[in-house]
Design an enzyme around this catalytic site. Sequence first.
Site, mmCIF file in Angstrom:
data_model
loop_
_atom_site.group_PDB
_atom_site.id
_atom_site.type_symbol
_atom_site.label_atom_id
_atom_site.label_comp_id
_atom_site.label_asym_id
_atom_site.label_seq_id
_atom_site.Cartn_x
_atom_site.Cartn_y
_atom_site.Cartn_z
ATOM 1 N N CYS A 94 46.200 42.156 40.892
ATOM 2 C CA CYS A 94 45.923 40.978 40.062
ATOM 3 C C CYS A 94 46.461 41.148 38.642
ATOM 4 O O CYS A 94 47.663 41.064 38.442
ATOM 5 C CB CYS A 94 44.448 40.617 40.102
ATOM 6 S SG CYS A 94 44.228 38.872 39.758
ATOM 7 N N GLU A 118 40.766 44.691 47.759
ATOM 8 C CA GLU A 118 39.535 45.499 47.781
ATOM 9 C C GLU A 118 38.331 44.726 48.319
ATOM 10 O O GLU A 118 37.404 45.317 48.863
ATOM 11 C CB GLU A 118 39.241 46.080 46.383
ATOM 12 C CG GLU A 118 38.788 45.110 45.304
ATOM 13 C CD GLU A 118 39.916 44.363 44.607
ATOM 14 O OE1 GLU A 118 41.055 44.360 45.122
ATOM 15 O OE2 GLU A 118 39.650 43.755 43.543
ATOM 16 N N HIS A 149 43.210 40.181 45.739
ATOM 17 C CA HIS A 149 42.340 41.371 45.627
ATOM 18 C C HIS A 149 42.060 41.954 47.012
ATOM 19 O O HIS A 149 41.074 41.557 47.654
ATOM 20 C CB HIS A 149 41.008 40.974 44.986
ATOM 21 C CG HIS A 149 41.127 40.611 43.546
ATOM 22 N ND1 HIS A 149 40.911 41.500 42.533
ATOM 23 C CD2 HIS A 149 41.478 39.443 42.958
ATOM 24 C CE1 HIS A 149 41.105 40.908 41.373
ATOM 25 N NE2 HIS A 149 41.448 39.651 41.605
HETATM 26 N N1 GLN Z 1 43.881 37.495 33.768
HETATM 27 C C1 GLN Z 1 44.736 37.310 34.917
HETATM 28 C C2 GLN Z 1 44.716 35.866 35.397
HETATM 29 O O1 GLN Z 1 43.808 35.124 35.082
HETATM 30 C C3 GLN Z 1 44.366 38.251 36.038
HETATM 31 C C4 GLN Z 1 43.019 37.964 36.635
HETATM 32 C C5 GLN Z 1 42.444 39.121 37.433
HETATM 33 O O2 GLN Z 1 42.888 40.266 37.348
HETATM 34 N N2 GLN Z 1 41.441 38.844 38.242
HETATM 35 O O3 GLN Z 1 45.584 35.467 36.113
#
Ligand code: GLN
Length: 538
Positions: free
Chosen positions: A385, A513, A511
């Site tokens: 992410c 995980e 994600h």
């Molecule tokens: N801040 C980034 C976004 O909003 C990544 C978000 C995250 O890592 N969950 O896209």
Amino acid sequence: MTKFIIITGGVLSGLGKGIVTSSLGMLLKSHGFKVTAIKVDPYLNCDAGTMNPFEHGEVFVLKDGTEVDLDLGNYERFLNIELCGDDNITTGKVYRSVIEKERAGEYLGKTVQIIPHITDEINRRIWKVADDTDPDVVLVEMGGTVGDIESSPFLEASRQLHMEVGDDNLMFIHTTLVPVMEVVGEQKTKPTQHSVKALRTIGIEPDVIVGRSKVELEASTKRKISLFCDVPQDAVISSPNADNIYRVPFILHEEGLTEYVMEKLKLEKENGFDQYMKEWEEFTDNFENPTSELTVALVGKYCELEDAYVSHVEALNHCRSATRTDINIEFLESGDLGDKDAVDKLLGDVDGVLIPGGFGTRGIEGKINAVNYSRTNKIPILTICLGFQVSVIEYARNVLGYENANSSEFDHKTDHPVIDLLPMQRGIDKMGGTMRLGAEKVFVEKGTKAYEIYGSEEIQERHRHRYEVNLEYKDEFEEKGMVFSGKSSNKKRMEILEVVDHPFFMGSQFHPEFKSRPLKPAPLFLAFVQAMIDRRDS
Ligand code: GLN
């Protein structure tokens, strides 16, 4: 008839009530029952999405995109199920519905009150889960501690639910702390007595007491709790600290918890454990008996609280068992990786680097430095992410040659916004529940490492973000060796990246995980761990 088990907590928070709940669920599942779990969070937030990870730990994301407390992650991992937003009841959600109904005139002129309107709404939500999923058992974990002002409507609602369904269909399990006096080593039962007293004043009699302690409860301690708290001795369950949370179901089972619960609720079925338990046992044994070890650096920005990364830690734990490798995690605050010397020193001895998600500018340059170190030194790296976005920025700066490349999240004036706001996010001005959230299909390109890892052209993974790879730069990245091997169904969102000239450099906008399970580790994590093992052994 669905059976309900209400799990309350006494004395203090952080007792591991969630692990007790998950473990009991796992034991009942292993005895052939269909089990689901609800988490009650008495806070006023509608969901956990707006909560600071420093204060509350990780925000877990469910399949339907609901942002919830990390306990629901444990339920999913222990029960190997997928939950939905209805399985998390917060004060915010309850009051919001009641107030909306009041505004719609649904209470027909009545004075709207905590009892019965709020309590009815709480129980309506609990019944909805039972009706929608038709389980044999619904576990309801009450967040907070008995005696908190904000949890009292929930306890009152469960007292009423008990009246409604009767003794055979609902039971209360109270988890409390049994402190041990340092000097004399004596186990003290007074805090338990007080918290049971507090429960009684609201009309709840616990059926089982789980005593959390540093060590096993002595027979005399159990006798005392039984006597003062009016529960049979075999309903006092000892739950000592365990090195490995996945071992807790066995501890509780040996204490007789499964048997007691089944008897109390007249849950008749099955003779002993099924396949799930056998596989769990094998998982736990492998977990506890690694044959080699390695070290991974988790370069985060909320490292002060390890709970902020609990699903990453568990995903690595699942791989630990699958590969019989002891994985030491070094939590490195990205702010400490500001210059080359620090990076060389902190990452010099690690076998791999994991860069998780996050929000906001703080610590970004340190994360970029960590990516650069891993890329140029050919150390296995998995980026997730925000980590994924940071690895795109690093590549743009150092391989594509765009010195000031950035994400518009951190520098909205940058000449090269290689990471930019998702079109669907433009114009959104409210924070709660407005990101791109939940499970989405991802299409994996054949002939790539991602395809090798997932073995499928179509997968589903969970998301939580507002920014994404700017399509304008996609071809340039691919010409220079960063390939986007997973994309959204319309091909406009880049979901997986891999660097071709590297033993293992992979990132995902989603994600992985959140979907990792003890018996089924997340494929990207497992491949990452395998890459570290291969490098170490080569
Ligand atoms: N801040 C980034 C976004 O909003 C990544 C978000 C995250 O890592 N969950 O896209």
